[in-house]
Design an enzyme around this catalytic site. Sequence first.
Site, PDB file in Angstrom:
ATOM      1  N   SER A 161       0.807  -1.235   0.000  1.00 50.51           N
ATOM      2  CA  SER A 161       0.000   0.000   0.000  1.00 50.51           C
ATOM      3  C   SER A 161       0.834   1.276   0.000  1.00 50.51           C
ATOM      4  O   SER A 161       0.283   2.367  -0.186  1.00 50.51           O
ATOM      5  CB  SER A 161      -0.943   0.008   1.209  1.00 50.51           C
ATOM      6  OG  SER A 161      -1.956  -0.955   1.054  1.00 50.51           O
ATOM      7  N   LYS A 173       0.280   3.466  -3.026  1.00 47.71           N
ATOM      8  CA  LYS A 173      -0.968   4.182  -3.282  1.00 47.71           C
ATOM      9  C   LYS A 173      -0.781   5.690  -3.507  1.00 47.71           C
ATOM     10  O   LYS A 173      -1.384   6.243  -4.440  1.00 47.71           O
ATOM     11  CB  LYS A 173      -1.948   3.934  -2.142  1.00 47.71           C
ATOM     12  CG  LYS A 173      -2.462   2.505  -2.078  1.00 47.71           C
ATOM     13  CD  LYS A 173      -3.302   2.252  -0.834  1.00 47.71           C
ATOM     14  CE  LYS A 173      -3.802   0.825  -0.769  1.00 47.71           C
ATOM     15  NZ  LYS A 173      -4.533   0.526   0.478  1.00 47.71           N
ATOM     16  N   TYR A 221      -3.631  -3.705  -9.980  1.00 44.95           N
ATOM     17  CA  TYR A 221      -3.358  -3.180  -8.636  1.00 44.95           C
ATOM     18  C   TYR A 221      -2.468  -4.144  -7.851  1.00 44.95           C
ATOM     19  O   TYR A 221      -1.543  -3.716  -7.149  1.00 44.95           O
ATOM     20  CB  TYR A 221      -4.677  -2.943  -7.910  1.00 44.95           C
ATOM     21  CG  TYR A 221      -4.502  -2.636  -6.445  1.00 44.95           C
ATOM     22  CD1 TYR A 221      -3.918  -1.445  -6.026  1.00 44.95           C
ATOM     23  CD2 TYR A 221      -4.898  -3.560  -5.473  1.00 44.95           C
ATOM     24  CE1 TYR A 221      -3.740  -1.175  -4.679  1.00 44.95           C
ATOM     25  CE2 TYR A 221      -4.733  -3.293  -4.127  1.00 44.95           C
ATOM     26  CZ  TYR A 221      -4.149  -2.098  -3.725  1.00 44.95           C
ATOM     27  OH  TYR A 221      -3.967  -1.832  -2.399  1.00 44.95           O
ATOM     28  N   TYR A 235      -4.698   4.992   7.549  1.00 44.56           N
ATOM     29  CA  TYR A 235      -5.993   4.330   7.723  1.00 44.56           C
ATOM     30  C   TYR A 235      -6.763   4.948   8.900  1.00 44.56           C
ATOM     31  O   TYR A 235      -6.756   6.152   9.093  1.00 44.56           O
ATOM     32  CB  TYR A 235      -5.815   2.820   7.878  1.00 44.56           C
ATOM     33  CG  TYR A 235      -5.051   2.205   6.741  1.00 44.56           C
ATOM     34  CD1 TYR A 235      -5.455   2.419   5.428  1.00 44.56           C
ATOM     35  CD2 TYR A 235      -3.910   1.431   6.949  1.00 44.56           C
ATOM     36  CE1 TYR A 235      -4.768   1.858   4.358  1.00 44.56           C
ATOM     37  CE2 TYR A 235      -3.223   0.861   5.888  1.00 44.56           C
ATOM     38  CZ  TYR A 235      -3.649   1.092   4.603  1.00 44.56           C
ATOM     39  OH  TYR A 235      -2.962   0.545   3.558  1.00 44.56           O
ATOM     40  N   VAL A 276       1.331  -3.296   4.325  1.00 50.18           N
ATOM     41  CA  VAL A 276       1.258  -4.500   5.148  1.00 50.18           C
ATOM     42  C   VAL A 276       2.522  -5.343   5.100  1.00 50.18           C
ATOM     43  O   VAL A 276       2.669  -6.283   5.881  1.00 50.18           O
ATOM     44  CB  VAL A 276       0.035  -5.370   4.765  1.00 50.18           C
ATOM     45  CG1 VAL A 276      -1.255  -4.655   5.083  1.00 50.18           C
ATOM     46  CG2 VAL A 276       0.094  -5.778   3.309  1.00 50.18           C
TER      47      VAL A 276
END
Length: 400
Positions: free
Chosen positions: A61, A64, A187, A239, A257
């Site tokens: 992530s 992103k 992705y 998050y 992660v």
Amino acid sequence: MPDYLDEVRETCIAGGDEGELASYIPELAAADPDRLAIALCTIDGTVYAVGDAEHRFTIQSLSKPFAYALALADRGLDEVLEHVSVEPSGDAFNEISIDREGRPRNPMINIGAITTHALVGDAEATAEESTARVIAGLSAFAGRELEVDEAVYASERESADRNMALAYMVRAQGKLQDAPRAAVDGYTRQCSVLVDVRDLAVMAMTLASSGRNPVTGEQVVPAWVCRQVLSVMATCGMYDAAGDWMSNVGIPAKSGVSGGVLGALPGQVGIGVFSPRLDGFGNSVRGVRACERLSRDMGLHLMQAPEVASHVLYGVVDPDGDDDGMREITLQGTMHFAAAEVALRELERVPEDGRPVVVDLARVSSANDVGRRMLREGVRRLQLDGHDVRVQDPEGVLDD
């Protein structure tokens, strides 16, 4: 700087080994949980790294913000906002989180990131072309060609049922441009790119330098794109722990992660940390701990903005320049972390010839705590090298 980063690393290790590996992805579940690496990149491209800095891991992530930046650069803000909002979700990274218009709430959660991936490239781009553009763009941010870990890609593709469900949800709302399987595959490939902490620090500094890679000099994306991306990172990057992060650390950031954390403080520093054990929010436990320490020690909180300083180095006079046998180094402006780091590198260039050194601070207007400590350390190390160091400090800049 390496000595200081080693101290931070040791402190983070001593703080405990809580947290769990990302066991729902088989390849990530096999990671060495004890790895820890920290890297900083300065505005001129100098990179400091300690620990397991050579170890490469999948970006996950952490990709992103950069895919979002590429989509903004390729399609413009208005078109991207038609498909993905910028509001904090308050949900976990893999939740179904859409607004009243059917848009994913932000590009930093999975449902928004899948949608964003399909927006990279021009409007006629195929899914394969979008994915190729993303990987090339990530490489430009890092300043070197990045590769995909095919084993991790295959592992994640086999366990992508939830992401497929998210993609179908967005497709049903009319916000996903590609077919769900193609978008999720692209992705997943984006998330499987291999990086190390040096890459993360350079990528973060590129965002913090208005889109200019500090190592290659390439303008990767326009400056306005970076402002938009950093704003969304500040509110959504960690998050549903983003509020605690912003109040405690105060640096626009993103986690992944695999255990990576990157932070980008505009105009000052890019940070990369890697440690695989995750907390309940999916953020690296030791990565968060390291960033908290760096922010506190170096005064990096975004809401604690330093004064703008002019060029740090006013002038250097070599021993034979005025026939007095002394090397004179004159500094100026405000001494915060970024300024003091430049000053330390100038002091490091002093030859070990035993000649006296004058460090003139008469033109230094002020210094914060980290600036004072860094300058004192520079003076101390000159003394250890055998120099007679004379500090001219009429305003007491180094005096608490």
